[in-house]
Design a protein around this motif. Structure first.
Motif, PDB file in Angstrom:
ATOM      1  N   VAL A 131     -59.317 -22.471  38.807  1.00  0.00           N
ATOM      2  CA  VAL A 131     -58.881 -21.505  37.694  1.00  0.00           C
ATOM      3  C   VAL A 131     -57.481 -22.152  37.014  1.00  0.00           C
ATOM      4  O   VAL A 131     -56.272 -22.588  38.484  1.00  0.00           O
ATOM      5  N   PHE A 132     -57.205 -22.761  35.871  1.00  0.00           N
ATOM      6  CA  PHE A 132     -56.168 -23.508  35.385  1.00  0.00           C
ATOM      7  C   PHE A 132     -55.568 -22.347  35.300  1.00  0.00           C
ATOM      8  O   PHE A 132     -55.202 -21.360  34.302  1.00  0.00           O
ATOM      9  N   THR A 133     -54.223 -22.629  35.342  1.00  0.00           N
ATOM     10  CA  THR A 133     -52.858 -21.445  35.172  1.00  0.00           C
ATOM     11  C   THR A 133     -52.131 -22.333  34.039  1.00  0.00           C
ATOM     12  O   THR A 133     -51.177 -23.267  34.355  1.00  0.00           O
ATOM     13  N   PHE A 134     -51.643 -21.686  32.968  1.00  0.00           N
ATOM     14  CA  PHE A 134     -51.281 -22.365  31.717  1.00  0.00           C
ATOM     15  C   PHE A 134     -49.979 -21.523  31.157  1.00  0.00           C
ATOM     16  O   PHE A 134     -50.282 -20.448  31.098  1.00  0.00           O
ATOM     17  N   SER A 135     -49.047 -21.564  30.897  1.00  0.00           N
ATOM     18  CA  SER A 135     -47.956 -20.665  30.664  1.00  0.00           C
ATOM     19  C   SER A 135     -46.670 -21.290  29.892  1.00  0.00           C
ATOM     20  O   SER A 135     -45.912 -22.028  29.935  1.00  0.00           O
ATOM     21  N   MET A 136     -46.743 -20.744  28.944  1.00  0.00           N
ATOM     22  CA  MET A 136     -45.993 -21.553  27.682  1.00  0.00           C
ATOM     23  C   MET A 136     -44.658 -20.154  27.160  1.00  0.00           C
ATOM     24  O   MET A 136     -44.745 -18.847  26.535  1.00  0.00           O
ATOM     25  N   HIS A 137     -43.450 -20.160  28.271  1.00  0.00           N
ATOM     26  CA  HIS A 137     -42.823 -19.308  28.494  1.00  0.00           C
ATOM     27  C   HIS A 137     -41.049 -19.627  27.449  1.00  0.00           C
ATOM     28  O   HIS A 137     -40.700 -20.792  27.604  1.00  0.00           O
ATOM     29  N   GLY A 138     -40.788 -18.562  27.266  1.00  0.00           N
ATOM     30  CA  GLY A 138     -38.417 -18.991  27.601  1.00  0.00           C
ATOM     31  C   GLY A 138     -38.471 -20.171  29.047  1.00  0.00           C
ATOM     32  O   GLY A 138     -37.867 -19.594  29.863  1.00  0.00           O
ATOM     33  N   GLY A 139     -37.754 -20.993  28.464  1.00  0.00           N
ATOM     34  CA  GLY A 139     -37.689 -22.002  29.581  1.00  0.00           C
ATOM     35  C   GLY A 139     -36.391 -21.020  30.092  1.00  0.00           C
ATOM     36  O   GLY A 139     -35.617 -21.867  31.926  1.00  0.00           O
ATOM     37  N   ASN A 140     -35.163 -20.441  29.837  1.00  0.00           N
ATOM     38  CA  ASN A 140     -34.085 -19.848  30.101  1.00  0.00           C
ATOM     39  C   ASN A 140     -34.037 -18.157  30.436  1.00  0.00           C
ATOM     40  O   ASN A 140     -33.351 -17.902  30.889  1.00  0.00           O
ATOM     41  N   ASN A 141     -35.872 -17.804  30.670  1.00  0.00           N
ATOM     42  CA  ASN A 141     -35.271 -16.760  30.660  1.00  0.00           C
ATOM     43  C   ASN A 141     -36.211 -16.172  31.925  1.00  0.00           C
ATOM     44  O   ASN A 141     -36.122 -17.261  33.076  1.00  0.00           O
ATOM     45  N   TYR A 142     -35.813 -15.008  32.348  1.00  0.00           N
ATOM     46  CA  TYR A 142     -36.286 -14.686  33.611  1.00  0.00           C
ATOM     47  C   TYR A 142     -38.501 -15.284  33.982  1.00  0.00           C
ATOM     48  O   TYR A 142     -38.825 -15.227  32.462  1.00  0.00           O
ATOM     49  N   PRO A 143     -38.429 -15.244  35.124  1.00  0.00           N
ATOM     50  CA  PRO A 143     -38.010 -15.636  36.097  1.00  0.00           C
ATOM     51  C   PRO A 143     -37.297 -16.696  36.469  1.00  0.00           C
ATOM     52  O   PRO A 143     -37.233 -17.487  35.616  1.00  0.00           O
ATOM     53  N   HIS A 144     -35.458 -16.333  36.397  1.00  0.00           N
ATOM     54  CA  HIS A 144     -34.470 -17.680  37.127  1.00  0.00           C
ATOM     55  C   HIS A 144     -35.635 -18.687  37.554  1.00  0.00           C
ATOM     56  O   HIS A 144     -35.475 -20.023  37.677  1.00  0.00           O
ATOM     57  N   ARG A 145     -36.739 -18.535  38.652  1.00  0.00           N
ATOM     58  CA  ARG A 145     -36.786 -19.356  39.928  1.00  0.00           C
ATOM     59  C   ARG A 145     -38.244 -19.544  39.674  1.00  0.00           C
ATOM     60  O   ARG A 145     -39.120 -18.543  39.261  1.00  0.00           O
TER      61      ARG A 145
END
Length: 300
Positions: free
Chosen positions: A174-188
């Motif tokens: 399973v290859f996971t690809f996430s494109m998301h807001g860098g300054n958004n939740y989750p902070h960690r």
């Protein structure tokens, strides 16, 4: 035929104070039926998922404690919901909605869930309005029972798919690809196989340019046999919990790009709706409805 998981309990089992914007779970099928994009035959009502399928992904002790309402107050706070038997029942129905949608995708090319996209649920804990991870559960079901050898998770919600990344950290199939807001939740953040953190206010042009330069390459490199698409619409500039700058038209082009690539590559795809928290419910419903309209047009 396009098959879509939907049940009245998607919206009506939620605690008071959490029903907006969750009203989308009722309004979205109403809109699609009203405009003729779908008929009642496109909708199926999932049943609760069996324990054994849940514990093939989630820690059995966590599931036992969650099911029996034994989580600590701190654990409950992190999920964002006060817990009840009705809420847990809702969750396992949603989980089976994505499992069944994946089976329909194997048959018809695509299957969809009006709910789901619960990508903040980890192996042994929930957070961020996610108690169990539907993409994780359905992906593991395909690996174990349907002979699928490689899966690509395309998570385009504004928030990183941290739970999904943790679940599949040691799973090369399973290859996971996430494109998301860098300054958004989750902070960690967790580490997906590929993370693309975006700066605040990223607009349609920049977002779509990155996606066009990334997703075809991933398909070539990873050669997946199945795709899970988390199509959260909290990328909109109007979203209360997002920090990006996309329009409804740009979000539609995002979905078109993903679905057309899957269709032309003959890759079965399951779509989970994910987040959407714009102030006006009409914006949420319209952006989500575009995903279903495109699915019907591209695949059928």
């Amino acid at each position: 035929m396009l098959k879509i998981a939907w049940s009245e309990i998607f919206a009506h089992s939620l605690p008071e104070g959490h029903r907006f914007p969750m009203a989308k779970y009722d309004l979205l099928p109403e809109q699609l039926l009203y405009e003729g994009t779908i008929t009642s035959q496109n909708l199926f009502a999932p049943t609760p998922l069996e324990d054994a399928v849940i514990t093939a992904t989630h820690d059995a002790t966590y599931w036992h404690r969650l099911r029996n309402l034994q989580l600590t107050p701190s654990e409950i706070r992190k999920t964002g919901f006060p817990h009840s038997k009705e809420l847990i029942h809702r969750e396992i129905v949603i989980m089976n909605g994505t499992v069944q949608a994946a089976l329909f995708a194997l048959e018809f090319g695509i299957g969809m869930n009006i709910a789901g996209g619960t990508h903040h649920a980890f192996t042994g804990r929930g957070e961020g309005f996610c108690l169990l991870n539907d993409i994780g559960i359905a992906a593991n079901f395909l690996l174990r029972h349907k002979g699928i050898r490689k899966i690509l998770v395309v998570d385009l919600d504004v928030h990183q798919g941290n739970g999904t990344a943790e679940i599949f950290r040691e799973e090369p199939r399973v290859f996971t690809f996430s494109m998301h807001g860098g300054n958004n939740y989750p902070h960690r953040k967790e580490q997906s196989d590929l993370d693309i953190p975006l700066p605040d206010h990223t607009d349609d042009k920049a977002y779509l340019h990155l996606l066009r330069n990334t997703l075809p390459r991933l398909l070539d490199e990873q050669q997946p046999e199945f795709v899970f698409f988390q199509s959260g619409v909290d990328v909109l500039a109007t979203d209360k919990l997002g920090k990006l700058g996309m329009s409804i038209a740009g979000c539609k082009e995002r979905d078109r790009l993903v679905l057309e690539l899957c269709a032309t590559s003959k890759l079965p795809v399951t779509v989970s709706m994910g987040g959407g928290y714009s102030t006006q419910i009409a914006h949420i419903v319209e952006a989500h409805a575009n995903t279903f309209r495109l699915a019907q047009h591209i695949f059928f």
